[in-house]
Design an enzyme around this catalytic site. Structure first.
Site, PDB file in Angstrom:
ATOM      1  CB  ILE A   1      10.266  -6.876 -87.140  1.00 21.09           C
ATOM      2  CG1 ILE A   1      11.148  -7.393 -86.004  1.00 21.09           C
ATOM      3  CG2 ILE A   1      10.326  -5.365 -87.218  1.00 21.09           C
ATOM      4  CD1 ILE A   1      12.611  -6.969 -86.130  1.00 21.09           C
ATOM      5  CG  ASP A   2       7.321 -10.498 -90.708  1.00 21.20           C
ATOM      6  OD1 ASP A   2       6.340 -10.229 -89.994  1.00 21.20           O
ATOM      7  OD2 ASP A   2       7.351 -10.312 -91.938  1.00 21.20           O
ATOM      8  CE  LYS A   3      10.807 -18.882 -86.371  1.00 19.14           C
ATOM      9  NZ  LYS A   3      10.180 -20.223 -86.534  1.00 19.14           N
ATOM     10  CG  ASP A   4      12.282 -16.298 -90.797  1.00 20.06           C
ATOM     11  OD1 ASP A   4      12.746 -16.893 -89.808  1.00 20.06           O
ATOM     12  OD2 ASP A   4      11.454 -16.808 -91.575  1.00 20.06           O
ATOM     13  CB  THR A   5      12.610  -9.307 -89.929  1.00 23.85           C
ATOM     14  OG1 THR A   5      11.905  -9.674 -91.114  1.00 23.85           O
ATOM     15  CG2 THR A   5      13.222  -7.931 -90.117  1.00 23.85           C
TER      16      THR A   5
END
Length: 254
Positions: A160-164
């Site tokens: 999943i993405d860094k900011d998720t």
């Protein structure tokens, strides 16, 4: 380096040649069926995180070779061309080193573990994030278990993405990785996220479809493309949970 090592350097080495030594970072052989295409566009599609501007700069500096000859950015690649991207420094070490970084592991057995990843943590090393990632932390965790092998490596199934923030499954064996990957491929695993979005959806429930891939102008940004052109097909089902007038809380199922 010791004095004895200095004396072992052969007298015939040319200092100027040493300073101008170039290191191959990428090597690509063009497919037989490839049509004529500018080399800057070709490399942008083949090299992850490579922007067209950076490729053009490399070409102007003589760092892009085709069949061992430097070419300009407007060179059109032909079938079976051998393309090399060479730079004045050696390729970066891609080894994932263990780092003692706290992880929120909510489940673990002999076959897999489940990590609740915090927002702000990158899942695996990549452009501009070569360490300090969840994978570095997992390598440390794996190798500090009782009876662990010194080269034990976690096997990622998804990311999943860094900011998720959210749950990530990590396999411990190749068999577990294969079975989990098969579940993701056939969408037999349900993934649900909550997100804050700008504005309020016109419909309280709906489905968003499209192809998601890296932006053709800025490889650090993801974009949605019309079906069948670029990117990977994606389907997201959303449901409005709460309306805050200027932003909304939505639930998304993949």
């Amino acid at each position: 380096m010791s004095d004895s090592e200095l004396h072992e350097v052969p007298d015939f080495i040319d200092d100027e040649n040493v300073e101008n030594e170039l290191y191959e970072h990428h090597r690509l052989v063009v497919d037989k069926g490839q049509g004529l295409l500018r080399i800057d566009k070709f490399l942008m599609l083949r090299i992850e995180n490579a922007s067209r501007n950076k490729i053009q700069q490399a070409a102007k500096a003589g760092n892009i070779l085709v069949n061992n000859v430097a070419v300009k950015q407007n060179y059109r690649v032909k079938p079976l061309d051998v393309i090399s991207v060479v730079l004045a420094f050696p390729p970066r070490d891609t080894t994932v080193y263990p780092q003692d970084i706290p992880l929120n592991i909510i489940y673990e057995d002999a076959y897999l573990l489940v990590v609740n990843k915090n927002a702000g943590m990158v899942v695996h090393p990549g452009y501009a994030n070569f360490d300090g990632t969840m994978l570095n932390a997992l390598v440390w965790h794996f190798r500090h278990q009782p009876g662990a092998k010194p080269d034990a490596m976690p096997l990622l199934v998804h990311r999943i993405d860094k900011d998720t923030s959210g749950i990530i499954l990590v396999a411990k064996t190749e068999e577990a990785q294969s079975k989990l990957a098969n579940e993701f491929f056939h969408h037999t695993i349900q993934r649900t996220y909550q997100a804050i979005v700008w504005g309020v959806p016109r419909e309280s429930e709906g489905t968003v479809t499209g192809n998601v891939g890296r932006n053709l102008s800025n490889r650090l940004v993801m974009s949605v493309f019309p079906d069948g052109i670029h990117g990977k097909h994606a389907v997201t089902h959303y449901k409005l949970l709460r309306d805050f007038s200027y932003v909304s809380l939505v639930e998304c199922k993949l």
